[in-house]
Motif scaffolding. Structure first.
Motif, PDB file in Angstrom:
ATOM      1  N   LYS B   8      23.813  53.408  37.362  1.00  0.00           N
ATOM      2  CA  LYS B   8      24.656  53.947  36.353  1.00  0.00           C
ATOM      3  C   LYS B   8      26.101  54.412  36.560  1.00  0.00           C
ATOM      4  CE  LYS B   8      23.442  57.784  32.998  1.00  0.00           C
ATOM      5  NZ  LYS B   8      22.843  58.993  33.085  1.00  0.00           N
ATOM      6  N   LEU B   9      26.079  54.981  37.867  1.00  0.00           N
ATOM      7  CA  LEU B   9      27.492  55.521  38.549  1.00  0.00           C
ATOM      8  C   LEU B   9      28.237  54.266  38.338  1.00  0.00           C
ATOM      9  CD1 LEU B   9      29.364  57.767  39.526  1.00  0.00           C
ATOM     10  CD2 LEU B   9      28.554  57.145  41.722  1.00  0.00           C
ATOM     11  N   LEU B  10      27.917  53.110  39.229  1.00  0.00           N
ATOM     12  CA  LEU B  10      28.575  51.993  39.203  1.00  0.00           C
ATOM     13  C   LEU B  10      29.143  51.423  38.052  1.00  0.00           C
ATOM     14  CD1 LEU B  10      26.668  49.884  41.892  1.00  0.00           C
ATOM     15  CD2 LEU B  10      28.805  51.033  42.239  1.00  0.00           C
ATOM     16  N   ARG B  11      28.098  51.375  36.938  1.00  0.00           N
ATOM     17  CA  ARG B  11      28.660  50.833  35.949  1.00  0.00           C
ATOM     18  C   ARG B  11      29.788  51.817  34.963  1.00  0.00           C
ATOM     19  NH1 ARG B  11      23.960  47.990  33.807  1.00  0.00           N
ATOM     20  NH2 ARG B  11      24.184  46.327  35.069  1.00  0.00           N
ATOM     21  N   ALA B  12      29.623  53.287  35.223  1.00  0.00           N
ATOM     22  CA  ALA B  12      30.527  53.941  34.795  1.00  0.00           C
ATOM     23  C   ALA B  12      31.692  54.015  35.036  1.00  0.00           C
ATOM     24  CB  ALA B  12      29.915  55.664  34.861  1.00  0.00           C
ATOM     25  N   LEU B  13      31.936  53.713  36.418  1.00  0.00           N
ATOM     26  CA  LEU B  13      33.014  53.750  37.067  1.00  0.00           C
ATOM     27  C   LEU B  13      33.941  52.697  36.892  1.00  0.00           C
ATOM     28  CD1 LEU B  13      32.458  54.988  40.692  1.00  0.00           C
ATOM     29  CD2 LEU B  13      33.371  56.102  39.034  1.00  0.00           C
ATOM     30  N   GLY B  14      33.584  51.536  35.795  1.00  0.00           N
ATOM     31  CA  GLY B  14      34.297  50.652  34.972  1.00  0.00           C
ATOM     32  C   GLY B  14      35.054  51.256  34.183  1.00  0.00           C
ATOM     33  N   GLN B  15      35.024  52.250  33.867  1.00  0.00           N
ATOM     34  CA  GLN B  15      35.713  53.069  32.880  1.00  0.00           C
ATOM     35  C   GLN B  15      36.929  53.889  33.061  1.00  0.00           C
ATOM     36  OE1 GLN B  15      33.203  54.372  29.522  1.00  0.00           O
ATOM     37  NE2 GLN B  15      31.714  52.874  30.351  1.00  0.00           N
ATOM     38  N   LYS B  16      37.822  53.922  32.752  1.00  0.00           N
ATOM     39  CA  LYS B  16      38.940  54.769  33.169  1.00  0.00           C
ATOM     40  C   LYS B  16      38.598  56.308  32.976  1.00  0.00           C
ATOM     41  CE  LYS B  16      43.847  56.061  32.969  1.00  0.00           C
ATOM     42  NZ  LYS B  16      45.202  55.862  32.486  1.00  0.00           N
ATOM     43  N   LYS B  17      38.046  56.912  32.078  1.00  0.00           N
ATOM     44  CA  LYS B  17      37.660  58.080  31.483  1.00  0.00           C
ATOM     45  C   LYS B  17      36.417  58.636  32.771  1.00  0.00           C
ATOM     46  CE  LYS B  17      34.857  58.958  28.229  1.00  0.00           C
ATOM     47  NZ  LYS B  17      34.496  58.963  26.869  1.00  0.00           N
ATOM     48  N   GLN B  18      35.646  57.839  33.010  1.00  0.00           N
ATOM     49  CA  GLN B  18      34.556  57.919  33.935  1.00  0.00           C
ATOM     50  C   GLN B  18      35.242  58.160  35.498  1.00  0.00           C
ATOM     51  OE1 GLN B  18      31.325  59.064  33.508  1.00  0.00           O
ATOM     52  NE2 GLN B  18      31.589  58.710  31.218  1.00  0.00           N
ATOM     53  N   ARG B  19      36.222  57.448  35.890  1.00  0.00           N
ATOM     54  CA  ARG B  19      36.835  57.394  37.075  1.00  0.00           C
ATOM     55  C   ARG B  19      37.276  58.546  37.333  1.00  0.00           C
ATOM     56  NH1 ARG B  19      37.958  52.042  36.127  1.00  0.00           N
ATOM     57  NH2 ARG B  19      39.994  52.291  35.228  1.00  0.00           N
ATOM     58  N   LYS B  20      38.251  59.032  36.202  1.00  0.00           N
ATOM     59  CA  LYS B  20      38.703  60.278  36.232  1.00  0.00           C
ATOM     60  C   LYS B  20      37.677  61.558  36.439  1.00  0.00           C
ATOM     61  CE  LYS B  20      42.851  62.437  34.242  1.00  0.00           C
ATOM     62  NZ  LYS B  20      43.640  62.558  32.881  1.00  0.00           N
ATOM     63  N   PHE B  25      36.621  55.735  42.581  1.00  0.00           N
ATOM     64  CA  PHE B  25      36.839  54.222  41.977  1.00  0.00           C
ATOM     65  C   PHE B  25      35.865  53.441  42.765  1.00  0.00           C
ATOM     66  CE2 PHE B  25      39.892  52.369  44.846  1.00  0.00           C
ATOM     67  CZ  PHE B  25      40.037  53.486  45.749  1.00  0.00           C
ATOM     68  N   LEU B  26      36.072  52.001  42.265  1.00  0.00           N
ATOM     69  CA  LEU B  26      35.206  50.988  42.704  1.00  0.00           C
ATOM     70  C   LEU B  26      35.960  50.094  43.742  1.00  0.00           C
ATOM     71  CD1 LEU B  26      32.943  49.952  39.889  1.00  0.00           C
ATOM     72  CD2 LEU B  26      32.283  51.214  41.659  1.00  0.00           C
ATOM     73  N   VAL B  27      35.772  49.611  44.851  1.00  0.00           N
ATOM     74  CA  VAL B  27      36.203  48.613  45.573  1.00  0.00           C
ATOM     75  C   VAL B  27      35.289  47.431  45.803  1.00  0.00           C
ATOM     76  CG1 VAL B  27      37.244  47.906  47.834  1.00  0.00           C
ATOM     77  CG2 VAL B  27      37.746  50.060  46.716  1.00  0.00           C
ATOM     78  N   GLN B  28      35.550  46.339  45.324  1.00  0.00           N
ATOM     79  CA  GLN B  28      34.518  45.350  45.265  1.00  0.00           C
ATOM     80  C   GLN B  28      35.056  43.936  45.836  1.00  0.00           C
ATOM     81  OE1 GLN B  28      32.764  45.310  41.044  1.00  0.00           O
ATOM     82  NE2 GLN B  28      34.794  46.343  40.696  1.00  0.00           N
ATOM     83  N   GLY B  29      34.077  43.081  46.511  1.00  0.00           N
ATOM     84  CA  GLY B  29      34.508  41.979  47.220  1.00  0.00           C
ATOM     85  C   GLY B  29      34.357  42.480  49.026  1.00  0.00           C
ATOM     86  N   GLU B  30      34.364  41.313  49.611  1.00  0.00           N
ATOM     87  CA  GLU B  30      34.182  41.568  50.972  1.00  0.00           C
ATOM     88  C   GLU B  30      35.373  41.981  51.454  1.00  0.00           C
ATOM     89  OE1 GLU B  30      31.822  39.136  53.714  1.00  0.00           O
ATOM     90  OE2 GLU B  30      31.351  37.631  52.012  1.00  0.00           O
ATOM     91  N   LYS B  31      36.341  41.103  51.090  1.00  0.00           N
ATOM     92  CA  LYS B  31      37.722  41.392  51.686  1.00  0.00           C
ATOM     93  C   LYS B  31      38.302  42.711  51.420  1.00  0.00           C
ATOM     94  CE  LYS B  31      42.784  39.711  51.761  1.00  0.00           C
ATOM     95  NZ  LYS B  31      42.739  40.347  53.205  1.00  0.00           N
ATOM     96  N   ASN B  32      38.082  43.311  50.098  1.00  0.00           N
ATOM     97  CA  ASN B  32      38.716  44.607  49.842  1.00  0.00           C
ATOM     98  C   ASN B  32      37.848  45.759  50.514  1.00  0.00           C
ATOM     99  OD1 ASN B  32      40.973  44.096  48.079  1.00  0.00           O
ATOM    100  ND2 ASN B  32      39.592  43.312  46.504  1.00  0.00           N
ATOM    101  N   PRO B 139      45.822  52.233  38.289  1.00  0.00           N
ATOM    102  CA  PRO B 139      45.829  51.726  39.674  1.00  0.00           C
ATOM    103  C   PRO B 139      44.516  51.637  40.276  1.00  0.00           C
ATOM    104  CG  PRO B 139      47.257  53.744  39.581  1.00  0.00           C
ATOM    105  CD  PRO B 139      46.850  53.485  38.405  1.00  0.00           C
ATOM    106  N   TYR B 140      43.608  52.489  39.641  1.00  0.00           N
ATOM    107  CA  TYR B 140      42.100  52.272  40.069  1.00  0.00           C
ATOM    108  C   TYR B 140      41.261  51.481  39.334  1.00  0.00           C
ATOM    109  CZ  TYR B 140      44.107  55.698  43.248  1.00  0.00           C
ATOM    110  OH  TYR B 140      45.117  56.111  43.969  1.00  0.00           O
ATOM    111  N   ASN B 141      41.907  50.463  38.284  1.00  0.00           N
ATOM    112  CA  ASN B 141      41.209  49.705  37.517  1.00  0.00           C
ATOM    113  C   ASN B 141      40.556  48.718  38.411  1.00  0.00           C
ATOM    114  OD1 ASN B 141      40.565  47.227  35.896  1.00  0.00           O
ATOM    115  ND2 ASN B 141      41.608  48.254  34.399  1.00  0.00           N
ATOM    116  N   PRO B 142      39.198  48.332  38.287  1.00  0.00           N
ATOM    117  CA  PRO B 142      38.771  47.364  39.357  1.00  0.00           C
ATOM    118  C   PRO B 142      39.441  45.967  39.492  1.00  0.00           C
ATOM    119  CG  PRO B 142      36.973  48.296  37.947  1.00  0.00           C
ATOM    120  CD  PRO B 142      38.308  48.802  37.365  1.00  0.00           C
TER     121      PRO B 142
END
Lengths: 244, 244
Positions: B8-20, B25-32, B139-142
């Motif tokens: 639920k948290l991971l999903r929520a963090l897709g939205q700016k309001k929830q990140r705030k 914020f989310l960092v996704q992908g091996e390299k990142n 800047p924290y948008n996935p």
């Protein structure tokens, strides 16, 4: 209104196999469709909103136009936005260009968005021809066309056996590597081929062996690499500043 | 396994309001995710495949890790690919930077992919600070984080009242316009602010009035414009070649 058969064709042209079979591709979005009027491409149909058709009445007079609602156009489109107009266009046939002037060669650049962005920046710097390895993205992929922002009408992309092309080309081949001479210090010749590889594999050996000059964009910070389209633009700027 | 609450948290963090609200914020992908190990960012959780966890065991030792299948990670991810690892990270707090050195200012650059690509090329050219108008992309948008290819950890982006920032900045402001002095001829000072506008609106008047030098990338072909990230990269290359 878009007929069932027309919708079927529009959908089909999202796939490379079908584009090849019909020898047709899609141009989507107002800006890209408007660019068609200034190009030599042969337009088969234009599907567009009543507003688009009336605003561009004069330019559209010679085309076979079909009026459709924005909803129907959005359903028919392979893209998520910019659906006021969709054109079905014949894939042009042209000879593989002679190696002359300033050109770009691409080895394994498989992302259609990157290819489209490279076409756009090539057009900015007045490059007319891009020669791409057979495993590059399809120049007629809707995502490629969309990313060109209209430049697809001014830059020819030929997919071919790239090593064979480079072998017979009588021009310097500037290959972009992470280690090479700084483009800030390279003396570029007026004519030449800029060879770019993919972000994951770089320039592969089959093409690298024809490189006459290894070049690199000097780094000042922590990033390990640049996007291939970005790198292409920066190097073209360095080439053109010496020969404008 | 990812718990229901975690999902639920991971999903929520897709939205700016929830990140705030969560200041996460989310960092996704091996390299990142791997880049996080070299940054000062505070990592709350790492969700990753067994392979990723065992390959990076040493680096992950201080983190709270949750093993998950690639399927579950893909379901939890806001991105379509590169889902071997997802990290939940605290949004850092830092002061608005003083106007010093070479900086970038962005006016209304609303596409997260463009912002991420600008962060990546800024990092390549050793820029540490980007000051962005409040209506720029988050800047924290996935999508922003993904496009930075790891550079998010090295470049600070501050969203602020851009005109007020420019007004108090005691540095030359180089504004990119379609008509200005060619960047091939501009004598750049070592320190300064490169101000870029959006593709649709350019630099708006509220920021344009603080521009001390109007600059432009010379065009040689038919394209009407360049992507804002591409233009940023090309101009930074021209600035750095004079002051490396």
């Amino acid at each position: 209104m878009i007929s069932k058969n027309q919708l079927k064709l529009l959908r089909a042209l999202g796939q490379k196999k079908q584009r090849k079979a019909h020898s047709l591709f899609l141009v989507q979005g107002e800006k890209n469709v408007l660019e068609l009027f200034n190009s030599d491409l042969v337009v088969k149909n234009v599907f567009a909103t009543a507003d688009f058709l009336s605003e561009n009445h004069a330019s559209l007079i010679e085309f076979d136009c079909v009026e459709a609602s924005l909803d129907d156009l959005t359903k028919a489109s392979t893209l998520v936005s910019n659906n006021a107009a969709i054109a079905v266009v014949e894939i042009p046939t042209f000879e593989l260009p002679e190696a002359t002037g300033l050109m770009i060669a691409l080895d394994g650049v498989s992302d259609p968005g990157n290819l489209g962005t490279i076409i756009r920046v090539a057009d900015w710097y007045g490059i007319k021809h891009i020669v791409a390895s057979s495993d590059c993205a399809d120049p007629y992929n809707p995502k490629t066309i969309s990313a060109t922002m209209g430049s697809f009408g001014r830059v020819h992309v030929s997919q071919t056996d790239l090593p064979a092309y480079l072998e017979q080309a009588n021009l310097p081949v500037y290959g972009a590597f992470l280690e090479g001479e700084s483009v800030h210090k390279t003396e570029f010749t007026a004519n030449g081929i800029l060879l770019m590889g993919s972000e994951s594999h770089g320039i592969r050996e089959h093409a690298a062996k024809y490189v006459t000059d290894k070049i690199t964009i000097p780094a000042f910070g922590g990033a390990e690499s640049l996007n291939v389209a970005m790198a292409t633009g920066i190097i073209l700027d360095n080439m053109r500043r010496q020969h404008s």
